[in-house]
Write a protein that holds these residues in place. Structure first.
Motif, PDB file in Angstrom:
ATOM      1  N   PHE A 165      -0.546  -9.056   7.964  1.00  0.00           N
ATOM      2  CA  PHE A 165      -0.626  -7.638   7.606  1.00  0.00           C
ATOM      3  C   PHE A 165       0.453  -6.896   8.391  1.00  0.00           C
ATOM      4  O   PHE A 165       0.492  -6.971   9.613  1.00  0.00           O
ATOM      5  CB  PHE A 165      -2.011  -7.089   7.964  1.00  0.00           C
ATOM      6  CG  PHE A 165      -2.357  -5.773   7.341  1.00  0.00           C
ATOM      7  CD1 PHE A 165      -1.689  -4.609   7.698  1.00  0.00           C
ATOM      8  CD2 PHE A 165      -3.368  -5.678   6.410  1.00  0.00           C
ATOM      9  CE1 PHE A 165      -2.020  -3.391   7.135  1.00  0.00           C
ATOM     10  CE2 PHE A 165      -3.710  -4.466   5.837  1.00  0.00           C
ATOM     11  CZ  PHE A 165      -3.027  -3.319   6.198  1.00  0.00           C
ATOM     12  N   SER A 194       7.570   2.112   0.678  1.00  0.00           N
ATOM     13  CA  SER A 194       6.753   1.158  -0.065  1.00  0.00           C
ATOM     14  C   SER A 194       7.505   0.592  -1.262  1.00  0.00           C
ATOM     15  O   SER A 194       7.459  -0.615  -1.530  1.00  0.00           O
ATOM     16  CB  SER A 194       5.457   1.822  -0.530  1.00  0.00           C
ATOM     17  OG  SER A 194       4.646   2.173   0.565  1.00  0.00           O
ATOM     18  N   SER A 212      -4.764   5.513   7.957  1.00  0.00           N
ATOM     19  CA  SER A 212      -5.409   4.277   8.407  1.00  0.00           C
ATOM     20  C   SER A 212      -6.633   3.865   7.597  1.00  0.00           C
ATOM     21  O   SER A 212      -7.012   2.695   7.613  1.00  0.00           O
ATOM     22  CB  SER A 212      -5.828   4.428   9.879  1.00  0.00           C
ATOM     23  OG  SER A 212      -6.791   5.458  10.015  1.00  0.00           O
ATOM     24  N   LEU A 242       0.842  -1.193   0.000  1.00  0.00           N
ATOM     25  CA  LEU A 242       0.000   0.000   0.000  1.00  0.00           C
ATOM     26  C   LEU A 242       0.878   1.243   0.000  1.00  0.00           C
ATOM     27  O   LEU A 242       1.672   1.451   0.904  1.00  0.00           O
ATOM     28  CB  LEU A 242      -0.923   0.005   1.223  1.00  0.00           C
ATOM     29  CG  LEU A 242      -1.850  -1.210   1.364  1.00  0.00           C
ATOM     30  CD1 LEU A 242      -2.747  -1.050   2.590  1.00  0.00           C
ATOM     31  CD2 LEU A 242      -2.696  -1.392   0.105  1.00  0.00           C
ATOM     32  N   VAL A 271       0.015  -8.212   3.299  1.00  0.00           N
ATOM     33  CA  VAL A 271      -0.119  -6.782   2.996  1.00  0.00           C
ATOM     34  C   VAL A 271       0.987  -6.049   3.721  1.00  0.00           C
ATOM     35  O   VAL A 271       1.189  -6.232   4.925  1.00  0.00           O
ATOM     36  CB  VAL A 271      -1.494  -6.219   3.416  1.00  0.00           C
ATOM     37  CG1 VAL A 271      -1.532  -4.710   3.186  1.00  0.00           C
ATOM     38  CG2 VAL A 271      -2.612  -6.889   2.630  1.00  0.00           C
ATOM     39  N   TYR A 272       1.709  -5.227   2.968  1.00  0.00           N
ATOM     40  CA  TYR A 272       2.782  -4.395   3.525  1.00  0.00           C
ATOM     41  C   TYR A 272       2.352  -2.947   3.349  1.00  0.00           C
ATOM     42  O   TYR A 272       2.245  -2.442   2.239  1.00  0.00           O
ATOM     43  CB  TYR A 272       4.089  -4.675   2.793  1.00  0.00           C
ATOM     44  CG  TYR A 272       5.231  -3.751   3.167  1.00  0.00           C
ATOM     45  CD1 TYR A 272       5.988  -3.974   4.308  1.00  0.00           C
ATOM     46  CD2 TYR A 272       5.555  -2.654   2.376  1.00  0.00           C
ATOM     47  CE1 TYR A 272       7.038  -3.139   4.646  1.00  0.00           C
ATOM     48  CE2 TYR A 272       6.593  -1.812   2.709  1.00  0.00           C
ATOM     49  CZ  TYR A 272       7.339  -2.057   3.839  1.00  0.00           C
ATOM     50  OH  TYR A 272       8.371  -1.218   4.171  1.00  0.00           O
ATOM     51  N   GLU A 273       2.073  -2.286   4.477  1.00  0.00           N
ATOM     52  CA  GLU A 273       1.521  -0.927   4.448  1.00  0.00           C
ATOM     53  C   GLU A 273       2.620   0.104   4.606  1.00  0.00           C
ATOM     54  O   GLU A 273       3.428   0.006   5.524  1.00  0.00           O
ATOM     55  CB  GLU A 273       0.478  -0.776   5.564  1.00  0.00           C
ATOM     56  CG  GLU A 273      -0.106   0.604   5.716  1.00  0.00           C
ATOM     57  CD  GLU A 273       0.747   1.507   6.613  1.00  0.00           C
ATOM     58  OE1 GLU A 273       0.730   2.734   6.386  1.00  0.00           O
ATOM     59  OE2 GLU A 273       1.411   0.990   7.523  1.00  0.00           O
ATOM     60  N   SER A 325      -1.700   2.189  -5.111  1.00  0.00           N
ATOM     61  CA  SER A 325      -1.429   3.568  -4.718  1.00  0.00           C
ATOM     62  C   SER A 325      -2.278   4.526  -5.549  1.00  0.00           C
ATOM     63  O   SER A 325      -2.921   4.122  -6.533  1.00  0.00           O
ATOM     64  CB  SER A 325       0.061   3.879  -4.900  1.00  0.00           C
ATOM     65  OG  SER A 325       0.395   5.136  -4.354  1.00  0.00           O
ATOM     66  N   PHE A 349       2.034  -3.280   9.311  1.00  0.00           N
ATOM     67  CA  PHE A 349       1.947  -1.822   9.333  1.00  0.00           C
ATOM     68  C   PHE A 349       3.339  -1.232   9.523  1.00  0.00           C
ATOM     69  O   PHE A 349       4.084  -1.660  10.404  1.00  0.00           O
ATOM     70  CB  PHE A 349       1.076  -1.346  10.500  1.00  0.00           C
ATOM     71  CG  PHE A 349      -0.403  -1.445  10.256  1.00  0.00           C
ATOM     72  CD1 PHE A 349      -1.053  -0.487   9.507  1.00  0.00           C
ATOM     73  CD2 PHE A 349      -1.138  -2.478  10.805  1.00  0.00           C
ATOM     74  CE1 PHE A 349      -2.418  -0.563   9.293  1.00  0.00           C
ATOM     75  CE2 PHE A 349      -2.508  -2.560  10.598  1.00  0.00           C
ATOM     76  CZ  PHE A 349      -3.153  -1.602   9.842  1.00  0.00           C
ATOM     77  N   PRO A 353      -5.795   1.177   4.606  1.00  0.00           N
ATOM     78  CA  PRO A 353      -5.325  -0.111   5.146  1.00  0.00           C
ATOM     79  C   PRO A 353      -6.412  -0.924   5.826  1.00  0.00           C
ATOM     80  O   PRO A 353      -6.500  -2.146   5.633  1.00  0.00           O
ATOM     81  CB  PRO A 353      -4.237   0.311   6.145  1.00  0.00           C
ATOM     82  CG  PRO A 353      -3.708   1.588   5.588  1.00  0.00           C
ATOM     83  CD  PRO A 353      -4.907   2.281   5.019  1.00  0.00           C
TER      84      PRO A 353
END
Length: 370
Positions: A280, A199, A264, A193, A257-259, A217, A282, A267
């Motif tokens: 996930f 990122s 917030s 994300l 998922v790599y935020e 994105s 963060f 995500p």
């Protein structure tokens, strides 16, 4: 010597004269600072919401994503010599003898919260001409990475996240049986994300690890960030033209998922679509909390699907070593893409504009010395 500092009480950013450091301990090294990257944390500090000067000072020298050259070493220094390039660690241990993490040099997991951080919390940073520091906090980088080595410290965020992913997912048979040892993520799907430096570096690390990687994105192609993503073998999807539901249909089962956004809302919307046994990570810290996610629904999904959600900040020695290793791989595999992550290099005289976000692109770097 010159330094870029904030004065929290008067809410100003200045190019100042700061006292020059000297080696006072056998294990210390003196660094000539070469480059310092500007990140979201620096920009937040320059809004004066946080950032603490060292005791006895009314200002804080900024900068934590740094590259330095060793120019002098103490009599007890064993690993480094003048001319070596190094990346210094940001966070330093707390003084509590009962802190199990700091006692074993894992201050990135400090239990007390009383750690200090260069350029952020109670320690002057690296946006100055010279720094004296202890050898144990230095990470050597090869000369061939000179032009991109300043990206090491933001990359450590992604590396630490991946190290935790592998450790946590030992709880189940997550990896594909035929995944090669050097590509443990082969056959798994990751969604990144955001398309900022953390990122994009994270995307590179995921691809090297074998993940089928998608970057979700805002920017609408054609766009330089989308082109960069495509050039490294990932798939770019714009959140402006593709809803979360349609993104999930395109990706399929999401394993990771790599935020890297720092907000917030998106995500937590994506979290609704995690696959079974997924994880996930963060990495961003929102300035303001805007999530309206129902906690009961969130808990039901986490429990019912055996999911893991975790936050990660800062990095340990293992993450620094992984970052330097992977940065070398990136430069061999995608030299143009890695170079393009640094959008511009500016002088110390223009550092204030960089800190206030007046430059576009992906990453701005302040040049301290050639």
């Amino acid at each position: 010597m010159r330094a870029i500092a904030i004065f929290p009480k008067e809410k100003s950013i200045k190019l100042i004269e700061h006292e020059a450091p000297h080696i006072t301990s056998p294990t210390q090294v003196k660094l000539r600072m070469l480059e310092v990257g500007v990140c979201g944390t620096d920009k937040e500090i320059c809004t004066f919401r946080f950032g603490a000067p060292p005791p006895g000072y009314n200002y804080l020298v900024l900068g934590h994503e740094a590259l330095g050259e060793v120019v002098e070493v103490g009599t007890g220094v064993q690993r480094l010599k003048p001319g070596d390039l190094v990346i210094p660690t940001v966070r330093r241990p707390c003084s509590d003898s009962n802190c199990r993490a700091c006692a074993v040099a894992r201050q990135d997991f400090c239990f007390t919260g009383e750690y200090t951080e260069y350029g952020i919390k109670s320690q002057h940073g690296y946006m100055t001409e010279f720094v004296v520091d202890d050898e144990q906090f230095m990470h050597p980088v090869p000369q061939e990475l000179r032009n991109v080595a300043v990206l090491t410290e933001p990359l450590t965020i992604a590396e630490k996240a991946l190290l935790q992913v592998w450790a946590m997912q030992q709880r189940l048979p997550w990896q594909m049986p035929d995944a090669p040892a050097d590509q443990p993520g082969k056959g798994l799907k990751a969604v990144v994300l955001g398309a900022g430096p953390i990122s994009l570096l994270g995307s590179m690390a995921l691809i090297v690890a074998g993940f089928d990687t998608y970057v979700y994105s805002r920017s609408v192609p054609p766009h330089p960030k989308a082109e960069l993503v495509q050039s490294i073998g990932a798939t770019y999807i714009s959140s402006k033209t593709t809803s979360v539901e349609d993104m999930v249909k395109q990706v399929g089962n999401i394993d990771l998922v790599y935020e890297g956004l720092g907000g917030s809302t998106l995500p937590f919307e994506v979290m609704n679509h995690l696959g079974r046994n997924a994880i996930f990570a963060f990495t961003g810290v929102p300035t303001f909390t805007t999530s309206t996610q129902a906690t009961d629904q969130l808990m039901s999904r986490l429990v019912g699907k055996n999911q893991v959600v975790f936050g990660t900040v800062n990095a340990g020695n293992d993450a620094f070593a992984a970052a330097i290793r992977d940065l070398h791989i990136f430069t061999q595999r995608w030299p143009a893409a890695v170079r393009s992550l640094i959008s511009q290099r500016v002088s110390m005289e223009n550092a204030q504009d960089a800190l206030l976000g007046k430059y576009g692109g992906i990453k701005t770097v302040v040049t301290i010395a050639e």
